[in-house]
Design a protein around this motif. Sequence first.
Motif, PDB file in Angstrom:
ATOM      1  N   LEU A 184      26.078  18.440 -39.672  1.00 48.47           N
ATOM      2  CA  LEU A 184      27.372  19.238 -39.213  1.00 48.47           C
ATOM      3  C   LEU A 184      26.896  19.818 -37.954  1.00 48.47           C
ATOM      4  O   LEU A 184      28.039  20.196 -37.210  1.00 48.47           O
ATOM      5  N   TYR A 185      25.747  20.320 -37.692  1.00 48.81           N
ATOM      6  CA  TYR A 185      25.420  21.068 -36.414  1.00 48.81           C
ATOM      7  C   TYR A 185      25.557  19.994 -35.416  1.00 48.81           C
ATOM      8  O   TYR A 185      26.281  20.544 -34.321  1.00 48.81           O
ATOM      9  N   TRP A 186      24.969  18.934 -35.498  1.00 49.34           N
ATOM     10  CA  TRP A 186      25.156  17.942 -34.386  1.00 49.34           C
ATOM     11  C   TRP A 186      26.731  17.631 -34.028  1.00 49.34           C
ATOM     12  O   TRP A 186      27.137  17.358 -32.874  1.00 49.34           O
ATOM     13  N   GLY A 187      27.304  17.534 -35.038  1.00 37.22           N
ATOM     14  CA  GLY A 187      28.652  17.087 -34.989  1.00 37.22           C
ATOM     15  C   GLY A 187      29.328  18.326 -34.305  1.00 37.22           C
ATOM     16  O   GLY A 187      30.416  18.179 -33.613  1.00 37.22           O
ATOM     17  N   VAL A 218      29.385  16.314 -44.417  1.00 33.66           N
ATOM     18  CA  VAL A 218      30.156  16.556 -45.846  1.00 33.66           C
ATOM     19  C   VAL A 218      29.745  15.876 -46.755  1.00 33.66           C
ATOM     20  O   VAL A 218      29.473  16.172 -48.116  1.00 33.66           O
ATOM     21  N   ALA A 219      29.600  14.494 -46.523  1.00 29.94           N
ATOM     22  CA  ALA A 219      29.448  13.445 -47.541  1.00 29.94           C
ATOM     23  C   ALA A 219      28.122  13.712 -48.140  1.00 29.94           C
ATOM     24  O   ALA A 219      27.887  13.563 -49.369  1.00 29.94           O
ATOM     25  N   VAL A 220      26.900  13.728 -47.183  1.00 35.01           N
ATOM     26  CA  VAL A 220      25.607  13.957 -47.521  1.00 35.01           C
ATOM     27  C   VAL A 220      25.696  15.232 -48.696  1.00 35.01           C
ATOM     28  O   VAL A 220      24.963  15.406 -49.508  1.00 35.01           O
ATOM     29  N   ALA A 221      26.254  16.409 -48.156  1.00 33.04           N
ATOM     30  CA  ALA A 221      26.180  17.669 -49.086  1.00 33.04           C
ATOM     31  C   ALA A 221      26.825  17.388 -50.269  1.00 33.04           C
ATOM     32  O   ALA A 221      26.133  17.832 -51.431  1.00 33.04           O
ATOM     33  N   ALA A 280      32.242  22.922 -42.372  1.00 34.92           N
ATOM     34  CA  ALA A 280      32.754  21.882 -41.303  1.00 34.92           C
ATOM     35  C   ALA A 280      34.152  22.264 -40.696  1.00 34.92           C
ATOM     36  O   ALA A 280      34.276  22.465 -39.478  1.00 34.92           O
ATOM     37  N   GLY A 281      35.135  22.968 -41.640  1.00 32.26           N
ATOM     38  CA  GLY A 281      36.187  23.433 -40.938  1.00 32.26           C
ATOM     39  C   GLY A 281      36.053  24.527 -39.890  1.00 32.26           C
ATOM     40  O   GLY A 281      36.828  24.705 -39.065  1.00 32.26           O
ATOM     41  N   ALA A 282      35.046  25.417 -40.557  1.00 32.09           N
ATOM     42  CA  ALA A 282      34.788  26.890 -39.481  1.00 32.09           C
ATOM     43  C   ALA A 282      34.317  26.308 -38.243  1.00 32.09           C
ATOM     44  O   ALA A 282      34.764  27.021 -37.173  1.00 32.09           O
ATOM     45  N   LEU A 327      27.811  30.516 -43.910  1.00 33.77           N
ATOM     46  CA  LEU A 327      27.814  29.463 -44.781  1.00 33.77           C
ATOM     47  C   LEU A 327      26.906  28.409 -44.858  1.00 33.77           C
ATOM     48  O   LEU A 327      26.730  28.059 -45.862  1.00 33.77           O
ATOM     49  N   ASP A 328      26.121  28.188 -43.726  1.00 32.33           N
ATOM     50  CA  ASP A 328      25.118  27.399 -43.762  1.00 32.33           C
ATOM     51  C   ASP A 328      23.924  27.675 -44.888  1.00 32.33           C
ATOM     52  O   ASP A 328      23.312  26.945 -45.580  1.00 32.33           O
ATOM     53  N   VAL A 329      23.804  29.078 -44.774  1.00 34.65           N
ATOM     54  CA  VAL A 329      22.667  29.805 -45.807  1.00 34.65           C
ATOM     55  C   VAL A 329      23.326  29.365 -46.895  1.00 34.65           C
ATOM     56  O   VAL A 329      22.603  29.071 -48.099  1.00 34.65           O
TER      57      VAL A 329
END
Length: 282
Positions: free
Chosen positions: A48-51, A95-98, A114-116, A140-142
């Motif tokens: 998600l970070y890389w994206g 998102v899929a991996v999560a 992801a939306g944020a 949210l990552d935490v």
Amino acid sequence: MSPSWRDLVELVRAPAALSVPGDVVAGAAAAGRLGPRTAGLAGASVLLYWGGMAANDWADREVDAVERPSRPIPSGRIEPRTALAVAAGLTAAGVAVAGLTGGKKALAVAAPLAGAVWAYDLGLKNTPAGPAAMAACRALDVLLGAAGGRLRRAAWPAATVFAHTYTVTALSRCEVDGATPALPAATLAGTAAVAAAAVATRRPLVPAGLAALYAYRYGAPQLAAVRDPAAPRIRASVGAGILNLPALQGALTARAGRPLAGLVVAAAAPLARLLSRKVSPT
């Protein structure tokens, strides 16, 4: 012509992703969910970070053509449509991996995260809400790491990471033109408060040591920026805030009763600093 791996690494600021897994670990430790699934959620967080980094450069391509023409898109090394495809693909994969790793409860955090991230990149970044929006992404990552556990216990580390990220993002808005001394002075005060928050525990030895390391590594460039708030000093402060976040995450993990895990998380900081010599984290 397809972009090289080095160009893609630069696009997503790959080494800076070492600052990401610690969010998930700190949240998992606080919520009593630190275990095998944490690795999968940390991987989702990195994707998600890389994206988000790729989406950021796609959104900023016209501004970067003037201010940072050496970046992959304005330099012509990566086509805008390729960057957008990379951003979308990495986000979907995250998102899929999560979801696969943490089930519906993790998915319920990963999707808003992801939306944020995309909301920040595409609309909120250059508004007054920008620093708070980016800080919310990190919080949210935490909570992603805490999904399925005692979520309320992860509120403290999430709030602490929120505050840290707010200071970094506020500084980043002045990377090109510089700032007044008031900005780094304010973020330096915030850094001191964040470090203190990470030590609030009955067993402060490891958290205190890691929090002190974080405060020194991130605080010293900010102090230099107070004396000279020109753009290079501000950029150095932003880079230090990104690269030394693992020390803070390690302190928060140790604060939750997992000192060994905290030390492992903090070990990512020197590695990130080493790799930043090859690829800029900002």
